[in-house]
Design a protein around this motif. Structure first.
Motif, PDB file in Angstrom:
ATOM      1  N   CYS A 133       7.797  -6.476  -1.903  1.00  0.00           N
ATOM      2  CA  CYS A 133       7.185  -7.700  -2.410  1.00  0.00           C
ATOM      3  C   CYS A 133       6.011  -7.359  -3.305  1.00  0.00           C
ATOM      4  O   CYS A 133       5.492  -6.239  -3.302  1.00  0.00           O
ATOM      5  CB  CYS A 133       6.724  -8.593  -1.259  1.00  0.00           C
ATOM      6  N   ARG A 141      -0.140  -1.519  -2.666  1.00  0.00           N
ATOM      7  CA  ARG A 141      -0.157  -1.655  -1.216  1.00  0.00           C
ATOM      8  C   ARG A 141       1.249  -1.927  -0.682  1.00  0.00           C
ATOM      9  O   ARG A 141       1.985  -2.745  -1.256  1.00  0.00           O
ATOM     10  CB  ARG A 141      -1.111  -2.785  -0.807  1.00  0.00           C
ATOM     11  N   THR A 181       2.318  -7.270  -4.158  1.00  0.00           N
ATOM     12  CA  THR A 181       1.077  -7.259  -3.383  1.00  0.00           C
ATOM     13  C   THR A 181      -0.115  -7.244  -4.333  1.00  0.00           C
ATOM     14  O   THR A 181       0.013  -6.952  -5.516  1.00  0.00           O
ATOM     15  CB  THR A 181       1.016  -6.033  -2.459  1.00  0.00           C
ATOM     16  N   ALA A 239       3.749  -3.313   2.325  1.00  0.00           N
ATOM     17  CA  ALA A 239       3.848  -4.131   3.534  1.00  0.00           C
ATOM     18  C   ALA A 239       4.931  -3.512   4.399  1.00  0.00           C
ATOM     19  O   ALA A 239       6.136  -3.705   4.164  1.00  0.00           O
ATOM     20  CB  ALA A 239       4.187  -5.570   3.175  1.00  0.00           C
ATOM     21  N   TYR A 255      -2.156  -3.429  -6.087  1.00  0.00           N
ATOM     22  CA  TYR A 255      -0.750  -3.649  -6.398  1.00  0.00           C
ATOM     23  C   TYR A 255       0.152  -2.588  -5.783  1.00  0.00           C
ATOM     24  O   TYR A 255       1.365  -2.792  -5.687  1.00  0.00           O
ATOM     25  CB  TYR A 255      -0.555  -3.681  -7.920  1.00  0.00           C
ATOM     26  N   ASN A 274      -1.269  -5.920   6.448  1.00  0.00           N
ATOM     27  CA  ASN A 274      -1.997  -6.390   5.284  1.00  0.00           C
ATOM     28  C   ASN A 274      -1.161  -6.191   4.024  1.00  0.00           C
ATOM     29  O   ASN A 274      -0.523  -5.151   3.847  1.00  0.00           O
ATOM     30  CB  ASN A 274      -3.324  -5.641   5.135  1.00  0.00           C
ATOM     31  N   ALA A 275      -1.187  -7.205   3.156  1.00  0.00           N
ATOM     32  CA  ALA A 275      -0.452  -7.141   1.897  1.00  0.00           C
ATOM     33  C   ALA A 275      -1.381  -6.905   0.718  1.00  0.00           C
ATOM     34  O   ALA A 275      -0.991  -7.096  -0.429  1.00  0.00           O
ATOM     35  CB  ALA A 275       0.345  -8.431   1.690  1.00  0.00           C
ATOM     36  N   GLY A 276      -2.613  -6.519   0.989  1.00  0.00           N
ATOM     37  CA  GLY A 276      -3.486  -6.086  -0.091  1.00  0.00           C
ATOM     38  C   GLY A 276      -4.494  -7.110  -0.556  1.00  0.00           C
ATOM     39  O   GLY A 276      -4.255  -8.308  -0.547  1.00  0.00           O
TER      40      GLY A 276
END
Length: 578
Positions: free
Chosen positions: A390, A536, A392, A538, A534, A527-529
């Motif tokens: 995804c 990071r 991030t 998940a 960008y 955490n997704a950042g």
């Protein structure tokens, strides 16, 4: 291996067969050159515009340069700046149907009807002694066309005059002895929806009654809910009913009814205790054309996307659970998708850059089977890691600010002293009141400062302002704060001193079910950042082993005000010989 997170909503009668739920997400196909053939993106948030009347919002209609709003017991008019004017009282409490002929606006309230003349400003109930009542109304070749309640009859008004009814200007849809429940004018044809059948008529220019049936345009599929009929993608959509049963969603293909709902959607609909109260509207955004179908009594909203043929749920998140979406009607006005609140008196906008519903968090959710179709050999597997593919590090900056309450008090104090730019902001009139006039007494004074000092609004002021009784106070002030945030962030360079940036480290929650979707594990957060992270990932690790059923369903969800774009998911799992 890739785990099949993409697709639409399909929760079957047996969750052991399919448990693919999707709430506030919808898929978009990438035709070429994409990382994956499709991705899931977040549904638009609901950004407040103004309040109108007492609510609920029963209908919207764009007529010339204004938006007409049926709210509670009144009809209102709004300009493109959402300055609202009261026109007059209307009857009823349910949805209304509206149409205009270029001069007059016809409002069908079932059974009463009202006419507003935009040229003269005259608004009055239709009192012609030959008027039989109207459920829904359309416009065709200078006539208003409407169906009479609890009958087979369709009527036309006089040419360009909705107030005049000739007692002979009606005909009966007698292809089948069922009542007309709704009508829709589409491509200069009048679609008459009965309980069990649909007939299509056209303007034949006949001397007495101008309409005539189109030979062969007859469908043995009727309509269950009069306000479920809506136009979209050069077609008409509706919630069906016939002699064999109810609860299938159709669109027309020529003069044939084409089923667009799935078995899973139909199972959901048919288990609701009440479905003939369904209301629907349509809208287009970013090339997606959506049919939005809400069941008020069942507290559920389902959405069909013509672009992909996939269904998803739309929902508000209240008291720890999903409830129906509060959009009940739509108009394309002032270059925005404007919606009416089916519970309260809000007008709001579908905004793809907003990640809240009003001032509340918007929750999204996706559940899917861990293993692709046909690959479960009923042996236990050890799940080592799941990585969500995804975007991030992307947070909408408008949504990461809160009002600095200390600075707000200072700002109101300075506004009272006519110090710029505070005076400009807090004297801005929105929906008939100044933003800084928190107690609604017409002036910005020390009482407003006192209210601002306790801007958490855990309790109403004492005494409660007379125009906002205590039960409504908390909702109202949340609305005012949202409007303030909108103005402040839109003019950030001037008002940044009243805003405090919050530090979001966006989170995604994971649960799983090892019994097909009947029971679930605890939530596991990652955490997704933060902004700009960008790279990071998940990812969740050490996810255990499937149990006796040898099956696993995953579910990801989130509430943070961040952009959501899910391209896929990668599962690291090891089969066993068990």
């Amino acid at each position: 291996m890739k785990t099949p997170i993409l697709g639409g909503a399909y929760v079957a009668r047996s969750v052991n067969a399919a448990a693919n739920r999707m709430v506030n997400l919808f898929p978009e196909v990438v035709p070429e050159g994409g990382k994956e053939p499709a991705f899931l993106q977040r549904c638009p948030g609901s950004r407040l515009l103004c309040t109108v009347g007492s609510g609920p919002i029963r209908g919207l209609w764009k007529f010339k340069d204004n938006l007409y709003i049926a709210s509670g017991g009144g009809l209102y008019k709004s300009d493109s700046s959402f300055n609202v004017t009261y026109i007059g009282a209307i009857t009823g409490s349910g949805s209304v149907s509206m149409a205009d002929n270029g001069v007059q606006l016809f409002v069908a309230c079932n059974p009463d009807a009202f006419i507003y003349n935009a040229s003269t400003g005259v608004f009055a109930q239709v009192t012609d002694p030959d008027f039989p009542g109207a459920v829904t109304v359309g416009y065709l070749d200078s006539y208003f066309v409407f169906n009479e309640p609890n009958s087979q009859r369709v009527w036309v008004t006089s040419l360009l005059d909705g107030t005049a009814i000739d007692p002979l200007d009606f005909a009966s849809a007698e292809g089948n002895p069922d009542n007309i429940v709704s009508l829709m004018v589409d491509h200069r044809e009048v679609w008459l929806f009965g309980n069990n059948t649909v007939e299509v008529w056209y303007n034949a220019g006949l001397a007495d009654f101008p309409l005539a049936r189109i030979e062969g345009a007859f469908m043995e599929t009727g309509c269950l809910a009069p306000y479920s009929v809506a136009k979209l993608d050069n077609s008409v959509f509706w919630l069906g009913s016939d002699a064999r049963g109810n609860g299938i969603v159709y669109r027309n293909q020529g003069y044939n009814a084409q089923r667009v709902s799935t078995h899973a959607i139909e199972w959901q609909i048919q288990q609701y205790a009440l479905i003939d109260d369904a209301i629907a509207f349509t809208y287009q955004q970013d090339g997606h054309s959506f049919y939005v179908l809400t069941f008020p009594a069942a507290n559920a909203t389902w959405v069909f996307d013509v672009a992909t043929g996939a269904w998803h749920e739309r929902a508000f998140w209240e008291n720890g659970q999903f409830v129906k979406h509060r959009a009940g009607c739509q108009a394309n006005f002032a270059n925005q998708i404007v919606l009416g609140d089916n519970e309260g008196n809000y007008l709001f906008v579908f905004d793809l850059e907003s990640y809240k519903d009003f001032t509340s968090e918007q929750r999204w959710l996706r559940s899917w089977r861990a293993l692709p179709t046909g690959q479960n050999n009923l042996k236990r597997t050890a799940h080592h890691a799941l990585q969500l593919d995804c975007e991030t590090g992307s947070i909408n900056e408008q949504n990461i600010y809160v009002i600095n309450r200390t600075a707000l008090v200072t700002g109101i104090t300075r506004a009272r002293s006519n110090i710029e730019p505070e005076r400009t902001l807090f004297n801005t009139v929105h929906n008939g009141r100044k933003l800084g006039d928190l107690n609604n007494d017409g002036v910005i004074d020390f009482e407003d400062i006192s209210i601002a000092m306790d801007y958490e609004f855990n309790a109403p002021p004492n005494p409660v302002p007379p125009t906002y009784p205590e039960p409504l106070w908390q909702n109202y002030v949340a609305y005012i704060e949202n409007v303030m945030l909108y103005y402040m962030t839109a003019n950030f360079q001037f008002y940044s001193q009243y805003l405090t940036q919050t530090s979001y480290d966006a989170s995604v929650m994971l649960r799983w079910s090892d019994d097909g979707g009947h029971t679930w594990s605890n939530e596991h957060w990652v955490n997704a950042g933060k902004i700009g992270e960008y790279g990071r990932r998940a990812i969740w690790r050490r996810l255990g082993m499937t149990t006796k059923l040898r099956d696993r369903v995953y579910e990801v969800s989130g509430t943070d005000p961040v952009k959501i774009a899910i391209m896929g998911a990668e599962l690291s799992a090891t089969p066993t010989s068990a």
